[in-house]
Design a protein around this motif. Structure first.
Motif, mmCIF file in Angstrom:
data_model
loop_
_atom_site.group_PDB
_atom_site.id
_atom_site.type_symbol
_atom_site.label_atom_id
_atom_site.label_comp_id
_atom_site.label_asym_id
_atom_site.label_seq_id
_atom_site.Cartn_x
_atom_site.Cartn_y
_atom_site.Cartn_z
ATOM 1 N N LYS A 73 0.838 -1.206 0.000
ATOM 2 C CA LYS A 73 0.000 0.000 0.000
ATOM 3 C C LYS A 73 0.872 1.254 0.000
ATOM 4 C CE LYS A 73 -3.562 -2.621 2.295
ATOM 5 N NZ LYS A 73 -4.657 -2.694 3.210
ATOM 6 N N VAL A 74 1.584 1.430 -1.133
ATOM 7 C CA VAL A 74 2.470 2.581 -1.308
ATOM 8 C C VAL A 74 2.148 3.242 -2.651
ATOM 9 C CG1 VAL A 74 4.335 1.654 0.114
ATOM 10 C CG2 VAL A 74 4.293 1.140 -2.333
ATOM 11 N N TYR A 75 2.467 4.530 -2.752
ATOM 12 C CA TYR A 75 2.195 5.304 -3.962
ATOM 13 C C TYR A 75 2.821 4.644 -5.195
ATOM 14 C CZ TYR A 75 3.277 9.029 -7.332
ATOM 15 O OH TYR A 75 3.462 9.757 -8.475
ATOM 16 N N LYS A 76 4.114 4.337 -5.112
ATOM 17 C CA LYS A 76 4.829 3.799 -6.277
ATOM 18 C C LYS A 76 5.463 2.468 -5.889
ATOM 19 C CE LYS A 76 7.769 5.536 -9.941
ATOM 20 N NZ LYS A 76 8.507 6.696 -10.429
ATOM 21 N N SER A 77 5.079 1.422 -6.612
ATOM 22 C CA SER A 77 5.677 0.112 -6.353
ATOM 23 C C SER A 77 6.089 -0.503 -7.680
ATOM 24 C CB SER A 77 4.666 -0.804 -5.640
ATOM 25 O OG SER A 77 3.695 -1.270 -6.562
ATOM 26 N N GLN A 78 6.672 -1.681 -7.624
ATOM 27 C CA GLN A 78 7.077 -2.362 -8.855
ATOM 28 C C GLN A 78 5.867 -2.754 -9.711
ATOM 29 O OE1 GLN A 78 8.509 -5.648 -6.178
ATOM 30 N NE2 GLN A 78 8.073 -6.891 -7.977
ATOM 31 N N TYR A 79 4.664 -2.687 -9.154
ATOM 32 C CA TYR A 79 3.460 -3.106 -9.870
ATOM 33 C C TYR A 79 2.737 -1.963 -10.557
ATOM 34 C CZ TYR A 79 4.533 -7.025 -6.896
ATOM 35 O OH TYR A 79 5.199 -8.048 -6.266
ATOM 36 N N GLY A 80 2.957 -0.726 -10.102
ATOM 37 C CA GLY A 80 2.291 0.418 -10.708
ATOM 38 C C GLY A 80 2.188 1.577 -9.736
ATOM 39 N N ILE A 81 1.466 2.607 -10.156
ATOM 40 C CA ILE A 81 1.242 3.811 -9.356
ATOM 41 C C ILE A 81 -0.143 3.694 -8.721
ATOM 42 C CG2 ILE A 81 1.105 6.337 -9.403
ATOM 43 C CD1 ILE A 81 3.816 5.224 -10.338
ATOM 44 N N GLN A 82 -0.211 3.877 -7.411
ATOM 45 C CA GLN A 82 -1.491 3.746 -6.730
ATOM 46 C C GLN A 82 -2.033 5.101 -6.323
ATOM 47 O OE1 GLN A 82 -2.032 -0.207 -4.557
ATOM 48 N NE2 GLN A 82 0.079 0.334 -4.073
ATOM 49 N N GLY A 83 -3.321 5.231 -6.523
ATOM 50 C CA GLY A 83 -4.013 6.449 -6.143
ATOM 51 C C GLY A 83 -4.691 6.286 -4.797
ATOM 52 N N VAL A 84 -5.608 7.207 -4.527
ATOM 53 C CA VAL A 84 -6.303 7.259 -3.247
ATOM 54 C C VAL A 84 -7.698 6.651 -3.401
ATOM 55 C CG1 VAL A 84 -7.211 8.833 -1.483
ATOM 56 C CG2 VAL A 84 -5.007 9.286 -2.543
ATOM 57 N N ASN A 85 -8.056 5.797 -2.450
ATOM 58 C CA ASN A 85 -9.399 5.211 -2.455
ATOM 59 C C ASN A 85 -10.343 6.085 -1.619
ATOM 60 O OD1 ASN A 85 -9.131 4.432 0.345
ATOM 61 N ND2 ASN A 85 -8.022 2.603 -0.309
ATOM 62 N N ASP A 86 -11.596 5.686 -1.525
ATOM 63 C CA ASP A 86 -12.577 6.508 -0.814
ATOM 64 C C ASP A 86 -12.476 6.404 0.708
ATOM 65 O OD1 ASP A 86 -13.478 7.673 -3.112
ATOM 66 O OD2 ASP A 86 -15.322 6.501 -3.258
ATOM 67 N N PHE A 87 -11.576 5.561 1.196
ATOM 68 C CA PHE A 87 -11.250 5.569 2.629
ATOM 69 C C PHE A 87 -10.245 6.690 2.924
ATOM 70 C CE2 PHE A 87 -12.427 1.052 2.028
ATOM 71 C CZ PHE A 87 -13.335 0.876 3.060
ATOM 72 N N GLY A 88 -9.686 7.277 1.823
ATOM 73 C CA GLY A 88 -8.663 8.305 1.969
ATOM 74 C C GLY A 88 -7.263 7.741 2.052
ATOM 75 N N ASN A 89 -7.102 6.451 1.690
ATOM 76 C CA ASN A 89 -5.803 5.775 1.782
ATOM 77 C C ASN A 89 -5.226 5.490 0.406
ATOM 78 O OD1 ASN A 89 -6.118 5.570 4.609
ATOM 79 N ND2 ASN A 89 -7.309 3.690 4.378
ATOM 80 N N VAL A 90 -3.911 5.379 0.341
ATOM 81 C CA VAL A 90 -3.229 4.940 -0.877
ATOM 82 C C VAL A 90 -3.262 3.416 -0.901
ATOM 83 C CG1 VAL A 90 -0.972 4.791 -2.020
ATOM 84 C CG2 VAL A 90 -1.731 6.962 -1.046
ATOM 85 N N GLY A 91 -3.566 2.856 -2.070
ATOM 86 C CA GLY A 91 -3.571 1.405 -2.220
ATOM 87 C C GLY A 91 -4.944 0.802 -1.995
ATOM 88 N N TYR A 92 -4.929 -0.498 -1.753
ATOM 89 C CA TYR A 92 -6.151 -1.291 -1.644
ATOM 90 C C TYR A 92 -6.681 -1.313 -0.220
ATOM 91 C CZ TYR A 92 -9.016 -5.599 -1.612
ATOM 92 O OH TYR A 92 -10.027 -6.527 -1.470
#
Length: 149
Positions: A73-92
């Protein structure tokens, strides 16, 4: 585009491990390779949420046709760029419907995109959909359900 998960079959219940009642890990996802796709994006939506569609995951610039279980659950990982969900968190963040509700549906949408998108920190699902517009080649989903005990 066919999308599958080893964690659950389409329209089946999502195991507790992938929800707020368990370890809250993202499930493994795999999809068909799309010719001319330079990247893929995943948006997970709950259309049954009381306040309207609730976003559980935003990740883009995925350059393979699969994601493993438990993407960090990080902004930038080897899998892609993650945005913010509706919980207000980065990642899943997994399914977490109110306990009084009947099962909610969770759509794991995968978008095939003809380009790598510009990195935008804290992008939300609406912004990502506007960035994809005009670049989407194909789209598919797998849907799982969840009801809290």
């Amino acid at each position: 585009m066919r999308v599958v998960s080893s964690a659950f079959k389409n329209e089946d219940f999502i195991p507790i491990k992938y929800t707020c009642d368990g370890q809250d890990l993202s499930p493994e996802l795999e999809w068909d390779l799309v010719i001319n796709a330079k990247s893929y994006a995943v948006i997970v939506e709950d259309p049954d949420a009381p306040g309207g569609t609730f976003i559980h995951w935003v990740i883009y610039n995925i350059t393979t046709n699969r994601l493993p279980e438990g993407v960090p659950k990080v902004y930038k990982s080897q899998y892609g760029i993650q945005g913010v969900n509706d919980f207000g968190n980065v990642g899943y963040n997994g399914p977490c419907p109110p306990k009084t509700h009947s099962p909610h549906r969770y759509y794991f949408y995968v978008y095939a995109v003809d380009t790598l998108l510009n990195e935008i920190k804290n992008v939300d699902a609406n912004k990502l959909k506007s960035l994809i517009k005009g670049h989407e080649i194909d789209k598919g989903f797998v849907m799982g359900k969840y009801k809290r005990k």
